[in-house]
Design a protein around this motif. Structure first.
Motif, PDB file in Angstrom:
ATOM      1  N   VAL A  24      -1.640  14.698 -13.256  1.00 32.88           N
ATOM      2  CA  VAL A  24      -1.922  16.136 -13.171  1.00 32.88           C
ATOM      3  C   VAL A  24      -0.689  16.940 -13.580  1.00 32.88           C
ATOM      4  O   VAL A  24      -0.801  17.974 -14.266  1.00 32.88           O
ATOM      5  CB  VAL A  24      -2.384  16.507 -11.745  1.00 32.88           C
ATOM      6  CG1 VAL A  24      -2.415  18.023 -11.567  1.00 32.88           C
ATOM      7  CG2 VAL A  24      -3.763  15.921 -11.460  1.00 32.88           C
ATOM      8  N   GLN A  25       0.485  16.491 -13.194  1.00 35.69           N
ATOM      9  CA  GLN A  25       1.706  17.186 -13.580  1.00 35.69           C
ATOM     10  C   GLN A  25       1.911  17.141 -15.095  1.00 35.69           C
ATOM     11  O   GLN A  25       2.348  18.127 -15.703  1.00 35.69           O
ATOM     12  CB  GLN A  25       2.897  16.562 -12.846  1.00 35.69           C
ATOM     13  CG  GLN A  25       2.842  16.769 -11.334  1.00 35.69           C
ATOM     14  CD  GLN A  25       3.967  16.065 -10.607  1.00 35.69           C
ATOM     15  OE1 GLN A  25       5.126  16.299 -10.891  1.00 35.69           O
ATOM     16  NE2 GLN A  25       3.624  15.208  -9.660  1.00 35.69           N
ATOM     17  N   SER A  30       1.557  20.285 -20.270  1.00 39.25           N
ATOM     18  CA  SER A  30       1.169  20.303 -21.678  1.00 39.25           C
ATOM     19  C   SER A  30      -0.040  21.171 -21.978  1.00 39.25           C
ATOM     20  O   SER A  30      -0.347  21.427 -23.150  1.00 39.25           O
ATOM     21  CB  SER A  30       0.877  18.864 -22.149  1.00 39.25           C
ATOM     22  OG  SER A  30      -0.161  18.288 -21.370  1.00 39.25           O
ATOM     23  N   PHE A  31      -0.741  21.652 -20.935  1.00 36.38           N
ATOM     24  CA  PHE A  31      -2.029  22.321 -21.132  1.00 36.38           C
ATOM     25  C   PHE A  31      -1.921  23.524 -22.069  1.00 36.38           C
ATOM     26  O   PHE A  31      -2.689  23.650 -23.039  1.00 36.38           O
ATOM     27  CB  PHE A  31      -2.591  22.761 -19.772  1.00 36.38           C
ATOM     28  CG  PHE A  31      -3.941  23.404 -19.859  1.00 36.38           C
ATOM     29  CD1 PHE A  31      -5.092  22.637 -19.987  1.00 36.38           C
ATOM     30  CD2 PHE A  31      -4.071  24.778 -19.816  1.00 36.38           C
ATOM     31  CE1 PHE A  31      -6.335  23.225 -20.074  1.00 36.38           C
ATOM     32  CE2 PHE A  31      -5.313  25.382 -19.896  1.00 36.38           C
ATOM     33  CZ  PHE A  31      -6.451  24.606 -20.022  1.00 36.38           C
ATOM     34  N   VAL A 318       8.873  15.449 -17.812  1.00 39.23           N
ATOM     35  CA  VAL A 318       8.099  15.078 -16.625  1.00 39.23           C
ATOM     36  C   VAL A 318       8.427  13.651 -16.203  1.00 39.23           C
ATOM     37  O   VAL A 318       8.539  13.340 -15.012  1.00 39.23           O
ATOM     38  CB  VAL A 318       6.590  15.245 -16.876  1.00 39.23           C
ATOM     39  CG1 VAL A 318       5.783  14.811 -15.655  1.00 39.23           C
ATOM     40  CG2 VAL A 318       6.248  16.684 -17.228  1.00 39.23           C
ATOM     41  N   VAL A 319       8.586  12.751 -17.182  1.00 43.47           N
ATOM     42  CA  VAL A 319       8.982  11.369 -16.872  1.00 43.47           C
ATOM     43  C   VAL A 319      10.326  11.362 -16.148  1.00 43.47           C
ATOM     44  O   VAL A 319      10.511  10.662 -15.141  1.00 43.47           O
ATOM     45  CB  VAL A 319       9.056  10.520 -18.165  1.00 43.47           C
ATOM     46  CG1 VAL A 319       9.671   9.147 -17.875  1.00 43.47           C
ATOM     47  CG2 VAL A 319       7.665  10.348 -18.767  1.00 43.47           C
ATOM     48  N   GLN A 320      11.253  12.164 -16.639  1.00 40.92           N
ATOM     49  CA  GLN A 320      12.573  12.219 -16.013  1.00 40.92           C
ATOM     50  C   GLN A 320      12.504  12.787 -14.600  1.00 40.92           C
ATOM     51  O   GLN A 320      13.162  12.298 -13.682  1.00 40.92           O
ATOM     52  CB  GLN A 320      13.510  13.067 -16.874  1.00 40.92           C
ATOM     53  CG  GLN A 320      13.833  12.442 -18.227  1.00 40.92           C
ATOM     54  CD  GLN A 320      14.607  13.384 -19.122  1.00 40.92           C
ATOM     55  OE1 GLN A 320      14.377  14.586 -19.129  1.00 40.92           O
ATOM     56  NE2 GLN A 320      15.538  12.830 -19.892  1.00 40.92           N
ATOM     57  N   HIS A 328       0.563   3.118 -17.752  1.00 35.55           N
ATOM     58  CA  HIS A 328      -0.782   3.112 -17.166  1.00 35.55           C
ATOM     59  C   HIS A 328      -1.168   4.502 -16.668  1.00 35.55           C
ATOM     60  O   HIS A 328      -2.352   4.824 -16.582  1.00 35.55           O
ATOM     61  CB  HIS A 328      -0.850   2.093 -16.033  1.00 35.55           C
ATOM     62  CG  HIS A 328      -0.529   0.697 -16.475  1.00 35.55           C
ATOM     63  ND1 HIS A 328      -1.397  -0.053 -17.247  1.00 35.55           N
ATOM     64  CD2 HIS A 328       0.582  -0.078 -16.293  1.00 35.55           C
ATOM     65  CE1 HIS A 328      -0.850  -1.235 -17.496  1.00 35.55           C
ATOM     66  NE2 HIS A 328       0.350  -1.268 -16.938  1.00 35.55           N
ATOM     67  N   VAL A 329      -0.184   5.349 -16.367  1.00 33.78           N
ATOM     68  CA  VAL A 329      -0.474   6.744 -16.009  1.00 33.78           C
ATOM     69  C   VAL A 329      -1.094   7.471 -17.202  1.00 33.78           C
ATOM     70  O   VAL A 329      -1.870   8.410 -17.033  1.00 33.78           O
ATOM     71  CB  VAL A 329       0.815   7.442 -15.536  1.00 33.78           C
ATOM     72  CG1 VAL A 329       0.585   8.938 -15.321  1.00 33.78           C
ATOM     73  CG2 VAL A 329       1.326   6.804 -14.256  1.00 33.78           C
TER      74      VAL A 329
END
Length: 460
Positions: A24-25, A30-31, A318-320, A328-329
């Motif tokens: 969701v984050q 990116s939305f 966001v990964v950071q 898999h996310v």
């Protein structure tokens, strides 16, 4: 565990709840970037009757593309947690191509068909580049890329400011009400960007749009209401058919070249944030697969009635921030985007965002795209060749946009081609790189040193 290592590595499997929360984050980050190009192009070309469909297809294809990029299907995809969305880089070229088609009397459907056709053909350029990126480093240098990205941002500012004032043909164009609403959105975005709260910075554009729409609703600035909402619709491949125009194709083709280089930068950043190698055979395989997927996904986008797709750099942030690098996310992110794309009502509602609200947000995005280009240029060694390449290229690119009448002596086809600041400036930069004596100080730099143009909600 090293503090630099993610909590969940690439092949780890977080629990369903944790994976959904992280997904969701990624979607929130990116939305706006996914839907904005369709909103901007559709608004600029008067494609209001198809706007909701274009937005839905942008979300749907982004879901498909994210699955391909993150899950790696055969040779396609990097296999990294990399989210794909509609590319901002093509907006200026697509608007110019649509305006040319309009000038020739094309209908809404014919305009969209032309845009999709040139994007479909152009996607094969990036597909071909997947295996030969190393050969382009002496031509598509960071200086060339920086010039093109800067021109993309600067050439779009007029579109954003026009919407800030109320939009083309608005009866209250330039009114204090419109400018005040636009100013409010800019202030909200700036306040979020200056905040110490990480998620306020990431979602700055989203929050700006929401607050702007709420104020517009309370002050009666919403234009009309949707008569009926369609809550489910299946995608229709080639709904508008496929058209083609060589003069529209050339600037689009050039941007595909630059986008391929930028994708390398995005994937390198994601690989680094994921604790994965950024050199060696594994890294090279991921980069080739990622660029190849970028091209294939852009072809899928054209077939499903939307504009080129590319990797999104804000999701590296966001990964950071989350410490979750599990590919898999990506499945969760893809499914959420797919489901959103099957709901046309969402696109219909977004279509009613007041022009000053949207214009304020996009003007900031366009300005930051130009800043991204300037940052690329500022990282280069300023040799005499580099300085002259930048000066001539920006001068020529901005010149043909500000004084299009300067090209009236050219044949009609050439006039249409070189009226694009991206084409004129980009080709000038390439010619200067190849023909001027001396060193630009960047020809030997790896492509992964090139950052992508970012929007305000993108974390850096």
């Amino acid at each position: 565990m090293s503090v630099d290592q993610p909590l969940y590595r690439l092949e780890d499997r977080p629990g369903p709840l944790a994976a959904l929360l992280v997904a969701v984050q990624h979607v929130l980050a990116s939305f706006v970037g996914i839907i904005a190009p369709s909103l901007i192009v559709g608004s600029a070309l008067g494609l209001d009757q198809y706007m909701s469909y274009l937005i839905s297809m942008a979300l749907f294809v982004s879901g498909v593309a994210t699955w391909v990029q993150s899950q790696r299907l055969g040779p396609l995809g990097s296999g990294l947690l990399s989210v794909q969305g509609t590319s901002f880089s093509f907006v200026a070229a697509l608007i110019a191509a649509g305006e040319t088609a309009r000038a020739g009397g094309a209908s809404d459907e014919a305009v969209i068909a032309t845009l999709l056709g040139v994007c479909a053909v152009g996607s094969f350029i990036e597909i071909a580049l997947g295996g030969m990126l190393h050969r382009l480093k002496r031509i598509i240098t960071p200086t060339v890329t920086g010039v093109v990205v800067t021109l993309i941002g600067l050439s779009l500012v007029k579109v954003g400011v026009t919407d800030m004032a109320g939009g083309v043909g608005a009866e209250d164009f330039g009114s204090l009400t419109n400018l005040g609403l636009a100013a409010l959105v800019i202030i909200v975005v700036l306040a979020c960007q200056m905040s110490r709260h990480t998620w306020l910075r990431i979602g700055s554009v989203f929050f700006g749009l929401v607050i702007g729409c709420l104020v517009a609703a309370f002050t009666g600035q919403f234009e009309g209401r949707p008569e009926a909402l369609e809550w489910f619709a299946l995608p229709q491949p080639l709904r508008f058919g496929i058209g083609f125009d060589w003069t529209a194709f050339i600037p689009v083709a050039f941007i595909f070249l630059v986008t391929a280089i930028e994708t390398v930068g995005d994937l390198t950043g994601t690989s680094r944030a994921s604790g994965e190698p950024v050199s060696g055979p594994v890294y090279q395989r991921r980069i080739r697969g990622g660029v190849l997927a970028d091209g294939v996904n852009s072809l899928i986008a054209a077939l499903f009635n939307t504009f080129p797709n590319t990797t999104f750099s804000q999701n590296t942030g966001v990964v950071q921030l989350t410490g979750v690098a599990s590919r898999h996310v990506g499945r969760y992110v893809a499914v959420i985007l797919l489901l959103l794309g099957l709901i046309p009502a969402l696109g219909t509602l977004l279509q009613f965002i007041p022009r000053p609200v949207l214009g304020a947000a996009t003007t900031l995005m366009f300005g930051l795209i130009a800043v991204s280009g300037i940052r690329i240029l500022s990282d280069q060694t300023m040799t005499r060749k580099t300085i002259m390449t930048i000066a001539v290229s920006l001068g020529m690119g901005l010149g043909v946009q500000l004084v299009p009448e300067a090209l009236t002596g050219l044949p009609e086809t050439a006039e249409r081609i070189f009226s694009s600041p991206i084409t004129t400036g980009g080709l000038t930069a390439i010619l200067c790189t190849l023909l001027l004596p001396g060193s630009t100080g960047n020809a030997e730099e790896p492509a992964d040193a090139t950052p992508r143009a970012t929007a305000p909600n993108q974390s850096s």
